[in-house]
Structures are given as structure tokens and as C-alpha cells.
Design a protein around this motif. Sequence first.
Motif, short mmCIF file in Angstrom:
data_model
loop_
_atom_site.label_atom_id
_atom_site.label_comp_id
_atom_site.label_asym_id
_atom_site.label_seq_id
_atom_site.Cartn_x
_atom_site.Cartn_y
_atom_site.Cartn_z
N ARG A 22 3.81 11.36 11.60
CA ARG A 22 4.38 12.28 10.61
C ARG A 22 5.89 12.37 10.73
NH1 ARG A 22 0.17 16.01 8.48
NH2 ARG A 22 -1.75 15.36 9.49
N SER A 23 6.41 12.30 11.95
CA SER A 23 7.86 12.36 12.14
C SER A 23 8.54 11.17 11.49
CB SER A 23 8.20 12.40 13.64
OG SER A 23 7.76 13.59 14.21
N ALA A 24 7.93 9.99 11.62
CA ALA A 24 8.51 8.80 11.00
C ALA A 24 8.55 8.96 9.48
CB ALA A 24 7.70 7.56 11.38
N LEU A 25 7.49 9.53 8.92
CA LEU A 25 7.48 9.73 7.47
C LEU A 25 8.50 10.77 7.04
CD1 LEU A 25 3.68 9.58 6.59
CD2 LEU A 25 5.47 7.97 5.94
N ARG A 26 8.66 11.83 7.84
CA ARG A 26 9.66 12.84 7.49
C ARG A 26 11.07 12.28 7.59
NH1 ARG A 26 5.97 16.56 9.85
NH2 ARG A 26 6.88 16.38 11.91
N ARG A 27 11.29 11.40 8.56
CA ARG A 27 12.63 10.85 8.81
C ARG A 27 13.03 9.77 7.81
NH1 ARG A 27 11.37 10.17 13.76
NH2 ARG A 27 11.06 7.95 13.61
N ARG A 28 12.15 8.79 7.59
CA ARG A 28 12.55 7.65 6.76
C ARG A 28 11.60 7.38 5.60
NH1 ARG A 28 11.02 4.77 11.72
NH2 ARG A 28 8.99 3.85 11.35
N GLY A 29 10.69 8.30 5.36
CA GLY A 29 9.70 8.11 4.31
C GLY A 29 10.30 8.13 2.92
N VAL A 30 9.66 7.37 2.05
CA VAL A 30 10.06 7.30 0.65
C VAL A 30 9.03 8.08 -0.16
CG1 VAL A 30 10.40 5.77 -1.33
CG2 VAL A 30 11.14 5.05 0.95
N HIS A 31 9.50 9.05 -0.94
CA HIS A 31 8.61 9.83 -1.79
C HIS A 31 8.38 9.07 -3.09
CE1 HIS A 31 8.58 13.71 0.44
NE2 HIS A 31 9.62 13.14 0.99
N ALA A 32 7.15 9.09 -3.55
CA ALA A 32 6.82 8.39 -4.80
C ALA A 32 5.61 9.06 -5.45
CB ALA A 32 6.52 6.92 -4.52
N ARG A 33 5.42 8.75 -6.69
CA ARG A 33 4.23 9.19 -7.43
C ARG A 33 3.29 7.99 -7.46
NH1 ARG A 33 2.20 14.02 -8.52
NH2 ARG A 33 1.04 14.07 -10.44
N ALA A 34 2.10 8.15 -6.89
CA ALA A 34 1.15 7.04 -6.78
C ALA A 34 -0.04 7.28 -7.70
CB ALA A 34 0.67 6.91 -5.34
N THR A 35 -0.65 6.19 -8.11
CA THR A 35 -1.85 6.23 -8.95
C THR A 35 -3.02 5.64 -8.17
OG1 THR A 35 -0.49 5.93 -10.92
CG2 THR A 35 -2.85 5.47 -11.14
N CYS A 36 -4.14 6.34 -8.17
CA CYS A 36 -5.35 5.86 -7.50
C CYS A 36 -5.95 4.72 -8.33
CB CYS A 36 -6.35 6.99 -7.34
SG CYS A 36 -7.89 6.48 -6.56
N VAL A 37 -6.09 3.55 -7.72
CA VAL A 37 -6.61 2.39 -8.45
C VAL A 37 -7.97 1.91 -7.94
CG1 VAL A 37 -4.34 1.57 -9.19
CG2 VAL A 37 -5.27 0.79 -7.00
N ARG A 38 -8.40 2.42 -6.78
CA ARG A 38 -9.67 1.94 -6.25
C ARG A 38 -10.19 2.88 -5.16
NH1 ARG A 38 -10.18 -2.98 -2.32
NH2 ARG A 38 -12.41 -3.11 -2.09
N HIS A 39 -11.51 3.09 -5.14
CA HIS A 39 -12.21 3.76 -4.05
C HIS A 39 -13.03 2.70 -3.35
CE1 HIS A 39 -12.36 7.64 -6.67
NE2 HIS A 39 -11.17 7.49 -6.11
N GLU A 40 -12.92 2.61 -2.05
CA GLU A 40 -13.70 1.63 -1.29
C GLU A 40 -14.61 2.38 -0.33
OE1 GLU A 40 -12.93 -1.77 2.14
OE2 GLU A 40 -11.24 -0.99 1.01
N LYS A 46 -17.75 6.78 4.42
CA LYS A 46 -16.44 7.36 4.12
C LYS A 46 -15.75 6.47 3.10
CE LYS A 46 -16.56 10.50 7.47
NZ LYS A 46 -16.45 11.90 7.29
N PHE A 47 -14.72 7.03 2.47
CA PHE A 47 -13.99 6.29 1.45
C PHE A 47 -12.57 6.00 1.89
CE2 PHE A 47 -17.34 8.29 -0.94
CZ PHE A 47 -17.68 7.35 -1.89
N ARG A 48 -12.11 4.81 1.55
CA ARG A 48 -10.69 4.46 1.63
C ARG A 48 -10.15 4.57 0.21
NH1 ARG A 48 -10.69 -1.00 5.28
NH2 ARG A 48 -10.02 0.03 7.18
N ILE A 49 -8.92 4.99 0.10
CA ILE A 49 -8.31 5.18 -1.21
C ILE A 49 -7.15 4.18 -1.35
CG2 ILE A 49 -7.18 6.83 -2.75
CD1 ILE A 49 -10.12 7.50 -1.91
N HIS A 50 -7.20 3.38 -2.41
CA HIS A 50 -6.15 2.41 -2.68
C HIS A 50 -5.26 2.94 -3.81
CE1 HIS A 50 -8.00 -0.76 -0.18
NE2 HIS A 50 -9.11 -0.12 -0.49
N LEU A 51 -3.97 2.86 -3.59
CA LEU A 51 -2.99 3.41 -4.50
C LEU A 51 -2.04 2.34 -5.01
CD1 LEU A 51 -1.95 6.46 -2.30
CD2 LEU A 51 -3.57 6.49 -4.20
N GLU A 52 -1.50 2.57 -6.18
CA GLU A 52 -0.43 1.73 -6.70
C GLU A 52 0.83 2.59 -6.69
OE1 GLU A 52 -0.35 0.06 -10.90
OE2 GLU A 52 -1.08 -1.63 -9.69
N ILE A 53 1.87 2.05 -6.05
CA ILE A 53 3.10 2.82 -5.81
C ILE A 53 4.30 1.99 -6.23
CG2 ILE A 53 4.50 3.93 -4.01
CD1 ILE A 53 1.90 3.85 -2.26
#
Length: 124
Positions: A22-40, A46-53
Motif C-alpha cells: 500500500r505504501s508503494a501505491l500511495r507513493r508512486r501509484g497512478v490514479h485511473a478510471r478502470a473498466t471491468c472487462v472480465r471475471h475469471e 473465488k473470482f479474479r477481476i480483469h480491468l482495462e486501464i
Amino acid sequence: MVGILIFLTVVLGSLVTNHVSRSALRRRGVHARATCVRHEKCSNDKFRIHLEIPDPTGVMVRRELSGYFGTPPLGLGATADIVYDPEKPGNVMFAVDAQAGKWAPILIGVVSVLTTLAALATFG
């Protein structure tokens, strides 16, 4: 007492790993709006969620949301605010999750003290 020591060591390791991610994401993370394109659906139900960013240049890339979910948190085609680490493309979280856990250093300190006390009681 050895069981308690092992348990506290595992908890401490999990806390540190989660906090570093989480610290790495807070420090150098890029914020974006993602779209869910697939449930695996995985073998553990359990499900994995695939996003397009959109990457920083605007090119759409596919990434997998970190973690597994009992039910998909996003419907296909739904969008969400996420944060991803451009240096580690597999590190993708919901923006709200990346900001959570700011109390972790305190908890890590408390568990570290408890682990030390358990070690001293066991081996001291």
C-alpha cells in the motif's frame, strides 16, 4: 508459547507485506478510471477481476485487480477508481483500498513488541 510466537510472526509478516504494498501505491501509484472487462472464476470458487486501464500515455492496457473475491465487486462494463504501480503492473487496487491502512505502522509496532515478548518468554 511456541504456537503464540509462530502466530504473531505470521501476523507481523502479513502486516508488513500489506503495508509495503500500500505504501508503494500511495507513493508512486497512478490514479485511473478502470473498466471491468472480465471475471475469471478460479478453482477455489473465488473470482479474479480483469480491468482495462489507460496508461499515462492514454493507451488502454489490461491489468488484474490484486486479490481474489468471493463475488465480483464490479459488474462487466462497470468502472471504478483504481491505483496501479507503473513499476509493478500487477499491483492494482481500488483507490479506496490503497488509501486504507494508515494505522498499520502502529499495529506493526504493537505486534513487534508482542512477538519479542513471546520470544523472550519462550527462549529467554
